[in-house]
Every structure is written in structure tokens, then in C-alpha cells.
Scaffold this active site. Structure first.
Site, PDB file in Angstrom:
ATOM      1  CG  ASP A  49      -0.192  -0.169   2.517  1.00 27.36           C
ATOM      2  OD1 ASP A  49       0.969  -0.164   2.576  1.00 27.36           O
ATOM      3  OD2 ASP A  49      -1.083  -0.180   3.287  1.00 27.36           O
ATOM      4  CB  SER A  50       4.475   1.852   0.036  1.00 28.86           C
ATOM      5  OG  SER A  50       4.664   0.474  -0.638  1.00 28.86           O
ATOM      6  CG  ASP A  88       0.518  -4.244   1.988  1.00 29.75           C
ATOM      7  OD1 ASP A  88       0.893  -5.205   2.883  1.00 29.75           O
ATOM      8  OD2 ASP A  88       1.269  -3.174   2.045  1.00 29.75           O
ATOM      9  CE  LYS A 118       3.157  -6.090   3.949  1.00 33.47           C
ATOM     10  NZ  LYS A 118       2.520  -4.961   5.191  1.00 33.47           N
ATOM     11  CD  GLU A 186       7.629  -0.458   8.173  1.00 31.55           C
ATOM     12  OE1 GLU A 186       7.916   0.845   7.680  1.00 31.55           O
ATOM     13  OE2 GLU A 186       6.695  -1.167   7.781  1.00 31.55           O
TER      14      GLU A 186
END
Length: 275
Positions: A49-50, A88, A118, A186
Site C-alpha cells: 500500500d506504499s 497488502d 498481508k 518493520e
């Protein structure tokens, strides 16, 4: 070629089986051409989703929609023949209830051909992960800095320092016990990431974590120098393609204004050339 490349695309169980073995390689992708470039080198490719920040100019991932993820997932899938694709689940598509999560995860799987989804969250999301995996949807978990929770985390800060490390360890254990086949760690202290890797029986995929994780992932536009709005400490720039592209564009603009482009070799004559 990826160490897991074989007759078929890796399955989630193949990734799970890599625990403690040759490190797992992953990058994000959002387009067919980029997926084609990384297909032979990555064990799995994440449609992150970045994409909202990298390609759509959003300030965070919170504005990314399910439709955006499906669109980019379809594009990436067209570029893959060897690597597994993980997509995502965007903010708001799974937190409300387990049933909501299943409906949207099933849609992603059916409409993109993804091998897994994810989602972010630890102890709180463990029941949802168990619900999904119990109904045939493989889940990769994500703990530590979870960008979809950025407003409650107080920014893009390192997570799990000091006493907070125990909560992160509990998160990782919870998602593993719930059935996740791997977990992204992360922005954790390296020592904590190593503890988590030792404590859980599924692969840990580091991004700003530790070289001791079972694998690594980066946003491809970060490591290629295409996204330059900011550079996290954990990113290594393997190229500066953004600078090269801007230089090429500047040269093109100068040649157009000077009428140096198009040159004779770029235009067509009135008659066909003799063969």
C-alpha cells in the site's frame, strides 16, 4: 535466479519452509514492467500500500483503497511467472470485523491471483488472521512500525525499544500462533528483531530490522532512487535512477527547444527505402 525458483511459483508453505535457511528476498512492485525486472530475483513480490505515496503522491498509506490495490495487483501479476505475489490489505478493509476481512481478502485473491494477503497488527489482529487462514486465505503478518497506524504511533518511529520490546515479541508470537506463514518486522531495534526471529517458528522479513531476519524487503523505488521525497535510514540506495531520469528529461527538453530532436534518423521520408 531466486533460490526458491522451481517448476512452479512458490506457495506460502514454501516460504514458511525457508525458516532459518537461505535468506528470503523480496521487493515491492506496483507495475508490470517493474515486476518483470524482479521476477527472477525475488522469492515473493509485495504489492504494497506504499503505492499510495510512491505512485499516487499521497502523504501516507491511509488513502489507499481496495480498488487501488486490486488494480496494481493485477498489473504486477502480469509481470510474474516465478515469484509469489502478496498483496497488502489497505487501511479500513479488514479492521472492522473478521467477516469484513474475509470478504475483502477473498476479493483480492480472486481478482488479482495473489498467493497471499498481508495485514498489519499483532495481538489484536491474531483472531482475524486465524479466521482467514482457517478459511483458505494465506496471511503474511506485519508488526512493529505499522504505517496504517501512524496516527496512533506518533510518527515513523522505531518501535519496541526498552520495555516495549516485550509487547512486540508478544505480537509476533500471536500472529505466528494464529497461522500467519511469515511476519514482516518493520523498524525494530536489531537485537529485538533477532529475539523475535529466534522466538517464532515462521520466517521474519526485515525492513529496518536486522540482518539476522529470515529475509529482507525494501520498497523498490527507494532502493533504486526513484522515490526521493525522503530516505529512511534502513534504505540502501543501489542506484540513482531518479537523477538519471531527470537528466535525460532535461536533455530531451533542451534538444526539442533547439530543434535538435527529432533528428533526420527519427523522421520518415515520402518514399519507402529501397530494400
Amino acid at each position: 535466479m531466486s533460490a526458491t525458483a522451481h517448476k512452479g511459483v512458490p506457495l506460502p508453505d514454501d516460504i514458511r519452509a525457508r525458516k532459518g535457511g537461505v535468506p528470503i528476498v523480496s521487493l515491492t512492485a506496483y507495475t508490470t514492467p517493474m515486476a518483470q525486472l524482479m521476477d527472477a530475483h525475488c522469492d515473493f513480490v509485495l504489492v504494497g500500500d506504499s503505492v499510495g505515496m510512491v505512485l499516487h503522491g499521497l502523504e501516507s498509506t491511509l488513502g489507499v483503497t481496495l480498488e487501488m490495490m486490486i488494480l496494481h495487483g493485477r498489473a504486477v501479476k502480469r509481470g510474474l511467472s516465478r515469484a509469489m505475489m502478496v498483496v497488502d490489505m489497505p487501511f479500513g478493509s479488514y479492521e472492522e470485523s473478521r467477516e469484513q476481512a474475509f470478504r475483502n481478502a477473498a476479493r483480492i485473491m480472486a481478482e488479482t491471483g495473489a498467493g497471499a494477503v498481508k495485514l498489519e497488527g499483532g495481538v489484536q489482529m491474531a483472531p482475524t488472521i486465524a479466521f482467514l487462514t482457517g478459511r483458505g486465505i494465506p496471511v503474511m503478518a506485519h508488526v512493529g512500525l505499522t504505517p496504517q497506524s501512524i496516527n496512533t504511533l506518533g510518527g515513523y518511529k522505531v518501535q519496541g525499544r526498552g520495555a516495549a520490546g516485550e509487547a512486540l515479541l508478544a505480537d509476533a508470537r500471536a500472529v505466528a500462533e494464529a497461522g500467519a506463514f511469515a511476519v514482516v518486522l518493520e523498524k525494530l531495534p536489531a537485537a529485538l528483531a533477532d529475539r523475535v526471529t529466534e522466538a517464532v517458528d515462521i520466517p521474519t522479513i526485515g525492513i529496518g530490522a536486522s540482518a539476522g531476519c529470515d529475509g529482507q524487503i525494501l520498497v523498490v523505488d527507494d532502493m533504486l532512487g526513484l522515490f526521493t521525497a525522503f530516505k529512511p535510514k534502513f534504505v540502501k540506495r543501489y542506484a540513482s535512477l531518479g537523477d538519471q531520469a531527470e537528466g535525460a528529461i532535461a536533455t530531451y527538453a533542451a534538444e526539442v527547444r533547439a530543434r535538435a530532436f527529432p533528428a533526420p534518423e527519427h523522421v520518415f521520408a515520402d518514399t519507402e527505402p529501397m530494400k
